[in-house]
Scaffold this active site. Structure first.
Site, PDB file in Angstrom:
ATOM      1  N   ASP A 120       0.825  -1.209   0.000  1.00 54.28           N
ATOM      2  CA  ASP A 120       0.000   0.000   0.000  1.00 54.28           C
ATOM      3  C   ASP A 120       0.860   1.260   0.000  1.00 54.28           C
ATOM      4  O   ASP A 120       2.040   1.235   0.367  1.00 54.28           O
ATOM      5  CB  ASP A 120      -0.943   0.006   1.209  1.00 54.28           C
ATOM      6  CG  ASP A 120      -0.194  -0.010   2.538  1.00 54.28           C
ATOM      7  OD1 ASP A 120       0.766  -0.787   2.667  1.00 54.28           O
ATOM      8  OD2 ASP A 120      -0.553   0.776   3.442  1.00 54.28           O
ATOM      9  N   GLU A 187       0.186  -1.120   5.683  1.00 54.76           N
ATOM     10  CA  GLU A 187       1.220  -0.626   6.603  1.00 54.76           C
ATOM     11  C   GLU A 187       0.989   0.827   6.961  1.00 54.76           C
ATOM     12  O   GLU A 187       1.189   1.243   8.099  1.00 54.76           O
ATOM     13  CB  GLU A 187       2.613  -0.789   5.967  1.00 54.76           C
ATOM     14  CG  GLU A 187       3.778  -0.531   6.918  1.00 54.76           C
ATOM     15  CD  GLU A 187       4.172   0.929   7.081  1.00 54.76           C
ATOM     16  OE1 GLU A 187       4.834   1.262   8.066  1.00 54.76           O
ATOM     17  OE2 GLU A 187       3.799   1.757   6.203  1.00 54.76           O
TER      18      GLU A 187
HETATM   19 ZN   LIG Z   1       6.460   2.372   4.277  1.00 57.69          ZN
END
Ligand SMILES: [Zn+2]
Length: 485
Positions: A120, A187
């Protein structure tokens, strides 16, 4: 009189001798340079990274807002771009779009190696799209750079890992240790996916020898006083707690205000917090950083760092002048939200603020809360930690471990001009979720970053130099070869 000046003179000489002796005994912790093995990189590699940057794999708090077609698209793209990886490694999807790959090793008595990255990216701030030299999701290569959101954080590392494994498979390499690749999908919003993968690995009793995640880089001009590039290897990361401050008072008409309104009370509380920062000190990973850095500095710098018992305050003062240096010395205080009032002639009955703290290893969310209450010292201000995103500082990984030595040797092969130094990651990474599985968590990428590049991460014109991308691939390739060969 003569006796006194003689005593002073001998004290000065004694001090000078002591300082110099300590400086001379300050030995380099760098490994000797070795001839770097040549690892040719496929010229199409940069184009494959650019292709991956075209997917808008933006993560959001919760599933609402996530464009699943983008994640599907990226994963299908990776299957096509890295056919050997997808033919030879077992791939699992864990709780949504998180990916776990397993490359079985020949010797099952050896602990596996775990390489982390995330799929992501953060969104592009609305209104800044025009400032990009190349479009953030264009997947373009120009002027020697691969441009796009995620080039550094963190698709560059993700695709470089796959590139390295694909190349090793092409060479007929068979790892002795099992190699795991874990690529979370969220994340940037807390890493719930990484937590799930870690739980799954834990349930299978997988105990990696070490893991490598993002969070460090080959930094040029980032640390004041350092003349060579520094290979910053994160051995710990700071914790995270947001503290909510709320004031409730009777409202009313603004024509007859009390001495302090809810906004005034809360402002004063914030002001006291900014005025009473948590204490700064050179300790933990930052002390270790200086121990590795010191011996590589010119004599005056070496003398200062070798004699921190005397110059510690001076060094901390210099380091603390930049926001990054300050963040390495203390638990940081950042008021980020302030709300109160609905109309200009109405006294607000509530005011609310959020202050984000990044917790230094050695401190904890409990010490932060105690500090906040003591600094504000006003019972009208309610203090509460937001539990959802709270994380304590990570454990500090050992720089004496064989894994750190191996990492150090591999970095020397890829970046022979750089000095390897342990360091404290001031942000957060997925690595913290794996703390229960391994003691040796290191955060490093062979990406080269200057101060300007730090602004590009999560900012405008994120990019990676094509030549440097080759180093990133080489790093993972040699790391796998050195650890599992
Ligand atoms: Zn990162």
């Amino acid at each position: 009189m003569k006796k006194v000046s003689l005593a002073v003179a001998s004290l000065v000489i004694l001090l000078a001798v002591l300082l110099v002796a300590k400086t001379l005994a300050y030995r380099s912790k760098q490994l000797p340079a070795e001839a770097a093995p040549s690892v040719p990189i496929d010229t199409a590699a940069a184009a494959r990274l650019a292709g991956a940057l075209a997917f808008r794999t933006i993560s959001f708090q919760g599933t609402a807002g996530v464009d699943t077609t983008q994640f599907h698209g990226l994963q299908t793209y990776l299957e096509r771009a890295f056919p050997a990886v997808h033919a030879r490694l077992a791939r699992e999807r864990v709780a949504g779009f998180n990916l776990l790959y397993r490359w079985p090793g020949g010797d099952t008595t050896l602990q596996p190696v775990l390489l982390l990255a995330h799929q992501d990216v953060v969104p592009v701030e609305p209104g800044t799209e025009d400032r990009w030299t190349e479009p953030p999701f264009g997947g373009r290569i120009s002027a020697g750079y691969v441009w796009g959101r995620g080039a550094l954080d963190d698709k560059g590392n993700l695709v470089a890992i796959l590139e390295a494994v694909e190349a090793l498979l092409g060479q007929g390499f068979q790892p002795r240790r099992t190699v795991y690749l874990a690529f979370g999908a969220d994340e940037e919003v807390g890493g719930a996916g990484a937590r799930q993968i870690a739980a799954l690995l834990g349930s299978r009793n997988v105990r990696p020898e070490f893991l490598v995640d993002e969070g460090g880089a080959v930094a040029e001009g980032v640390v004041p006083g350092a003349r060579t590039p520094l290979a910053l290897v994160g051995i710990a990361e700071k914790g995270y707690v947001s503290v909510e401050l709320t004031v409730h008072v009777p409202g009313g008409h603004s024509s007859m205000p009390p001495p302090e309104t809810a906004v005034g009370i809360l402002s004063a509380a914030i002001d006291r917090l900014q005025g009473h920062q948590m204490p700064a000190a050179i300790r933990g990973p930052t002390a270790q950083m200086l121990d590795y850095l010191g011996p590589e500095l010119p004599f005056s710098g070496r003398l200062a760092l070798a004699n921190r018992w005397l110059f510690g305050g001076l060094i901390a003062g210099r380091l603390g002048r930049t926001p990054l240096g300050n963040a390495m010395l203390r638990t940081s205080t950042a008021p980020t939200i302030f709300q109160g009032g609905v109309k200009d002639n109405v006294l607000p009955s509530t005011a609310r603020a959020v202050v984000n703290f990044r917790i230094l290893p050695g401190d904890s969310s409990a010490t932060v809360l105690r500090h906040v209450r003591r600094a504000i010292a006003d019972p009208r201000v309610e203090v509460r930690a937001q539990e959802a995103a709270l994380s304590e500082p990570s454990p500090v990984s050992d720089v004496k471990s064989p894994s750190f030595q191996l990492l150090q040797r591999t970095i020397r092969e890829v970046a022979p001009d750089a000095v390897v130094v342990p360091w404290l990651v001031v942000g957060g990474t997925d690595a913290r979720h794996y703390a229960a599985l391994t003691r040796d968590s290191y955060r490093f990428s062979a990406a080269r970053v200057g101060l300007r590049d730090l602004e590009r991460i999560h900012g405008t014109n994120e990019r990676v130099a094509v030549a440097n991308y080759g180093d990133m691939i080489r790093f993972y390739l040699l790391l796998i070869r050195n650890s599992a060969g």
